[in-house]
Design a protein around this motif. Structure first.
Motif, PDB file in Angstrom:
ATOM      1  N   ASN A 181     -20.290   7.291   3.227  1.00  0.00           N
ATOM      2  CA  ASN A 181     -19.128   6.974   3.566  1.00  0.00           C
ATOM      3  C   ASN A 181     -17.674   7.317   2.812  1.00  0.00           C
ATOM      4  O   ASN A 181     -17.115   5.912   2.605  1.00  0.00           O
ATOM      5  CB  ASN A 181     -19.139   5.735   4.797  1.00  0.00           C
ATOM      6  CG  ASN A 181     -17.961   6.035   5.720  1.00  0.00           C
ATOM      7  OD1 ASN A 181     -17.179   6.203   5.955  1.00  0.00           O
ATOM      8  ND2 ASN A 181     -18.664   4.679   6.892  1.00  0.00           N
ATOM      9  N   CYS A 182     -17.351   8.413   3.247  1.00  0.00           N
ATOM     10  CA  CYS A 182     -16.045   8.992   2.510  1.00  0.00           C
ATOM     11  C   CYS A 182     -15.164   7.312   2.892  1.00  0.00           C
ATOM     12  O   CYS A 182     -13.645   7.408   2.209  1.00  0.00           O
ATOM     13  CB  CYS A 182     -15.629   9.860   2.384  1.00  0.00           C
ATOM     14  SG  CYS A 182     -16.787  10.933   1.621  1.00  0.00           S
ATOM     15  N   ALA A 183     -14.974   7.679   4.226  1.00  0.00           N
ATOM     16  CA  ALA A 183     -13.867   7.034   4.406  1.00  0.00           C
ATOM     17  C   ALA A 183     -13.426   5.554   3.756  1.00  0.00           C
ATOM     18  O   ALA A 183     -12.393   4.279   3.850  1.00  0.00           O
ATOM     19  CB  ALA A 183     -13.773   6.667   6.387  1.00  0.00           C
ATOM     20  N   VAL A 184     -14.765   4.701   3.346  1.00  0.00           N
ATOM     21  CA  VAL A 184     -15.032   3.357   3.443  1.00  0.00           C
ATOM     22  C   VAL A 184     -14.881   3.625   1.987  1.00  0.00           C
ATOM     23  O   VAL A 184     -13.975   2.520   1.302  1.00  0.00           O
ATOM     24  CB  VAL A 184     -16.375   2.686   3.555  1.00  0.00           C
ATOM     25  CG1 VAL A 184     -16.187   1.230   2.789  1.00  0.00           C
ATOM     26  CG2 VAL A 184     -16.116   2.715   5.322  1.00  0.00           C
ATOM     27  N   ALA A 185     -15.587   4.651   1.296  1.00  0.00           N
ATOM     28  CA  ALA A 185     -15.590   4.228  -0.567  1.00  0.00           C
ATOM     29  C   ALA A 185     -14.334   5.139  -1.171  1.00  0.00           C
ATOM     30  O   ALA A 185     -14.675   4.586  -1.921  1.00  0.00           O
ATOM     31  CB  ALA A 185     -17.419   4.621  -0.550  1.00  0.00           C
ATOM     32  N   VAL A 239     -11.238   4.964  -0.201  1.00  0.00           N
ATOM     33  CA  VAL A 239      -9.828   4.458  -0.371  1.00  0.00           C
ATOM     34  C   VAL A 239      -9.097   4.956  -0.520  1.00  0.00           C
ATOM     35  O   VAL A 239      -7.481   5.192  -0.819  1.00  0.00           O
ATOM     36  CB  VAL A 239     -10.513   3.225   1.015  1.00  0.00           C
ATOM     37  CG1 VAL A 239     -10.492   3.246   2.056  1.00  0.00           C
ATOM     38  CG2 VAL A 239     -10.745   2.162   0.011  1.00  0.00           C
TER      39      VAL A 239
END
Length: 66
Positions: free
Chosen positions: A6-10, A12
């Motif tokens: 999950n790019c939005a989480v990993a 940042v």
């Protein structure tokens, strides 16, 4: 096997996959936009989008019944 994250989480604090990032074309387009667009133009775009969003009718989201 391709790694799914999950790019939005990993990501940042920056991309963790580097050159294997599935969104690399978006990263390049974003970097180009930031380089070529003056800050005043970015602020103008943001204000215009906010004005449009404020004039849109509300969107109701109904949760599904359990």
């Amino acid at each position: 096997m391709e790694q799914k994250i999950n790019c939005a989480v990993a990501c940042v604090n920056g991309c963790v996959l580097g050159d294997k990032c599935p969104n690399i074309e978006f990263r390049e387009a974003t970097a180009k936009f930031i380089e070529e667009t003056p800050l005043d133009k970015m602020l103008e775009l943001a204000q215009e989008r906010l004005r449009k969003k404020m004039t849109e009718p509300p969107k109701w989201v109904f949760p599904e019944d359990p």
